[in-house]
Design an enzyme around this catalytic site. Structure first.
Site, PDB file in Angstrom:
ATOM      1  CE  LYS A   1      -4.162  -1.820   2.223  1.00  0.00           C
ATOM      2  NZ  LYS A   1      -5.250  -1.808   3.275  1.00  0.00           N
TER       3      LYS A   1
ATOM      4  CG  ASP B   1      -8.281   0.226   3.699  1.00  0.00           C
ATOM      5  OD1 ASP B   1      -8.938  -0.566   3.048  1.00  0.00           O
ATOM      6  OD2 ASP B   1      -7.131   0.205   3.646  1.00  0.00           O
TER       7      ASP B   1
END
Length: 278
Positions: free
Chosen positions: A65, A101
């Site tokens: 990420k 997220d």
């Protein structure tokens, strides 16, 4: 025809194909969702190969990420602030990175407990990793300002608080201090991997000071009901489950790729059955 996918290592356990194939079906779109398990030793080579692969978009999971960012042509402001990207869209400007997220968590908890956002609730986030940071930023953006972060290492909790540009009334706490003052909170969010299968007999902190009616969330979704949530339920808490966040962040990524607005609730029952192996 859409070409979507997921990069990470490992990715064989991922439920993202199941989710996105059904989202395409619900929206009447044809496409595929592929898994790309990228070895850390060949990451650079494989990412450059993917750039020529014609993907319309892809998700990124651990451990890439942060590592993906230098390979992107543009990064959305919220993902830049978080320092992590979990969604990439192939555009006329090149690869553009986003992070869904935190917003996935905020939307899922607002859908189930909207009253949290209309009252002056104090929030406790347990953990200081990437998920904690994303959720912290998203809840601040949603209008909650009294958000404390508890962690084994207080300095790491302080780093998460300092990472936000929004003014807040946040404090960094030890786990022991958080246990002492659990009854101060209207929402408690467990963001670590403690309690994840196969270690599902463990819980990050005891909940004996929890007040009845508190909303308790655990972003772990295997098992669906963690030891942490079991104890919270026993003490009269309202529960929020990790798979609801997972589904909402996927839906938001799908929106970024397709500019559609699918209804996550249409998939929720089937997703729960999938997780239970029914």
């Amino acid at each position: 025809m859409l070409r979507l996918g997921l990069i990470g290592h490992p990715v064989g356990h991922s439920l993202s194909p199941w989710i996105h194939e059904r989202l395409m079906e619900h929206e009447g779109l044809e496409g595929t969702y592929e898994l790309f398990d990228i070895d850390p030793d060949t990451f650079d080579q494989q990412i450059h190969e993917l750039k020529d692969n014609g993907l319309d978009g892809f998700n990124i999971t651990v451990p890439y990420k942060e590592k993906i960012i230098p390979y992107l042509d543009e990064v959305d402001s919220s993902a830049r602030e978080l320092g992590a990207v979990n969604t990439v869209k192939n555009t006329a400007r090149g690869w553009v990175g986003y992070n869904t997220d935190g917003i996935g968590f905020a939307v899922s908890v607002r859908n189930r407990y909207p009253e949290l956002f209309y009252n002056d609730q104090r929030v406790l986030i347990i953990g200081s990793g990437g998920a904690s940071r994303g959720i912290y930023h998203a809840l601040l953006e949603a209008g909650l300002s009294k958000i404390d972060i508890a962690n084994r290492t207080i300095e790491k909790a302080e780093e998460v608080i300092k990472s936000a540009s929004t003014n807040s009334e946040s404090k960094a706490l030890s786990l022991d201090k958080a246990v002492e003052q659990l009854n101060d909170y209207g929402l408690i969010v467990q963001t670590t991997v403690v309690g994840m299968s196969p270690n599902d007999h463990t819980a990050i902190i005891p909940l004996y000071n929890l007040k009845e009616g508190t909303v308790v969330s655990d972003i772990v979704y295997r098992p669906l009901e963690t030891r942490f949530l079991q104890e919270a339920k026993h003490r009269g808490a309202k529960l929020h489950f990790g798979h609801e966040m997972l589904l909402q962040q996927a839906v938001y990524a799908f929106h970024i790729w397709t500019d559609t607005n699918p209804d996550a609730s249409l998939l929720l029952e089937g997703f729960e059955k999938k997780l239970k192996g029914v």
